[in-house]
Write a protein that holds these residues in place. Sequence first.
Motif, short mmCIF file in Angstrom:
data_model
loop_
_atom_site.label_atom_id
_atom_site.label_comp_id
_atom_site.label_asym_id
_atom_site.label_seq_id
_atom_site.Cartn_x
_atom_site.Cartn_y
_atom_site.Cartn_z
N GLU A 89 -6.48 -56.12 -36.58
CA GLU A 89 -7.04 -55.41 -35.42
C GLU A 89 -5.98 -55.05 -34.38
N ASN A 90 -4.96 -55.92 -34.25
CA ASN A 90 -3.99 -55.75 -33.15
C ASN A 90 -2.61 -55.31 -33.59
N ASN A 91 -2.45 -55.08 -34.90
CA ASN A 91 -1.13 -54.79 -35.46
C ASN A 91 -0.15 -55.92 -35.17
N GLU A 138 -11.59 -68.20 -31.44
CA GLU A 138 -11.50 -66.97 -30.63
C GLU A 138 -10.86 -67.25 -29.27
N LYS A 174 -7.89 -61.31 -39.70
CA LYS A 174 -8.70 -60.26 -39.06
C LYS A 174 -8.03 -59.80 -37.76
N THR A 175 -7.59 -60.77 -36.96
CA THR A 175 -7.03 -60.43 -35.64
C THR A 175 -5.68 -59.73 -35.77
#
Length: 224
Positions: A208-210, A167, A204-205
């Motif tokens: 979430e952030n395109n 993260e 996942k990220t």
Amino acid sequence: MTTKYKINELFETIQGEGAFTGQPSIFLRLQGCPVGCSWCDTKHTWEINLSDEVDQQVMINKTAESDHWAALTSEDILAIFNRQGFQAKHIVITGGEPCMVDLTPLCTVFEAQGYSCQIETSGTFEIQTTENCWVTVSPKVNMKGGYKILTSAMQRANEIKHPVATEQHIDDLKALLVDHAVTAKPIYLQPISQKERATQLAIKTCIENNWRLSIQVHKYIGIE
Ligand SMILES: C[S@@+](CC[C@H](N)C(=O)[O-])C[C@H]1O[C@@H](n2cnc3c(N)ncnc32)[C@H](O)[C@@H]1O
Ligand SMILES: Nc1nc2[nH]cc(C(=O)O)c2c(=O)[nH]1
Ligand code: SF4
Ligand SMILES: [Mg+2]
């Protein structure tokens, strides 16, 4: 004097990372990088020892990674492409850290021969290349060498490709994008060393952030 570049590897393969994934490409790997990423794929390129200089044929015929390099001019390199019978028209200049040297003369010669050029760089040195060259910046935060990301590199980037495992790496990237006022560029997350947890975090990220996913395809299919 004609510039000579210290070349650690020269080979034809499929680009396995970022926006050009899948594109047949000629890779030029330059010797030398002071940044010191602990998870670096290419530690054999870090040191430049004058005693490691070899003849161009020895460099081309390498069968294992080594810190040997050959000093070649742009014309020497073009002659090798022709001798090897390479068909790819896209050249990826990587390393090591290729932006420790001015790549403008090299890319100018390649483009005049009809090749497109791409640079893979950490963004810690001034990017000296042609206007048409595609620049992939893979910013490196808090690495051993203590080098800082340049705003000029973040602005020049055609794509940003960030290696991630934790993260903290995502938070670092978000802070960099704000600090360097980066907007409207393709952002790729690249899991570090094919680790399962890193890959899940990247997936996942990205959603979430395109952002986009870059999974180092060459490692999955076992090519160079
Ligand atoms: C080996 S580096 C050489 C070019 C330049 N020094 C740089 O860091 O961009 C080429 C690309 O591989 C990435 N990379 C290096 N080691 C990696 C690893 N273990 N897992 C995922 N990506 C890695 C870098 O972030 C960079 O995008
Ligand atoms: N196939 C393949 N694609 C790559 N994209 C970036 C690479 C690099 O080491 O810079 C690389 C590499 O080493 N091999
Ligand atoms: S900047 Fe690039 S070549 Fe240098 S240590 Fe980091 S990943 Fe490796
Ligand atoms: Mg690689």
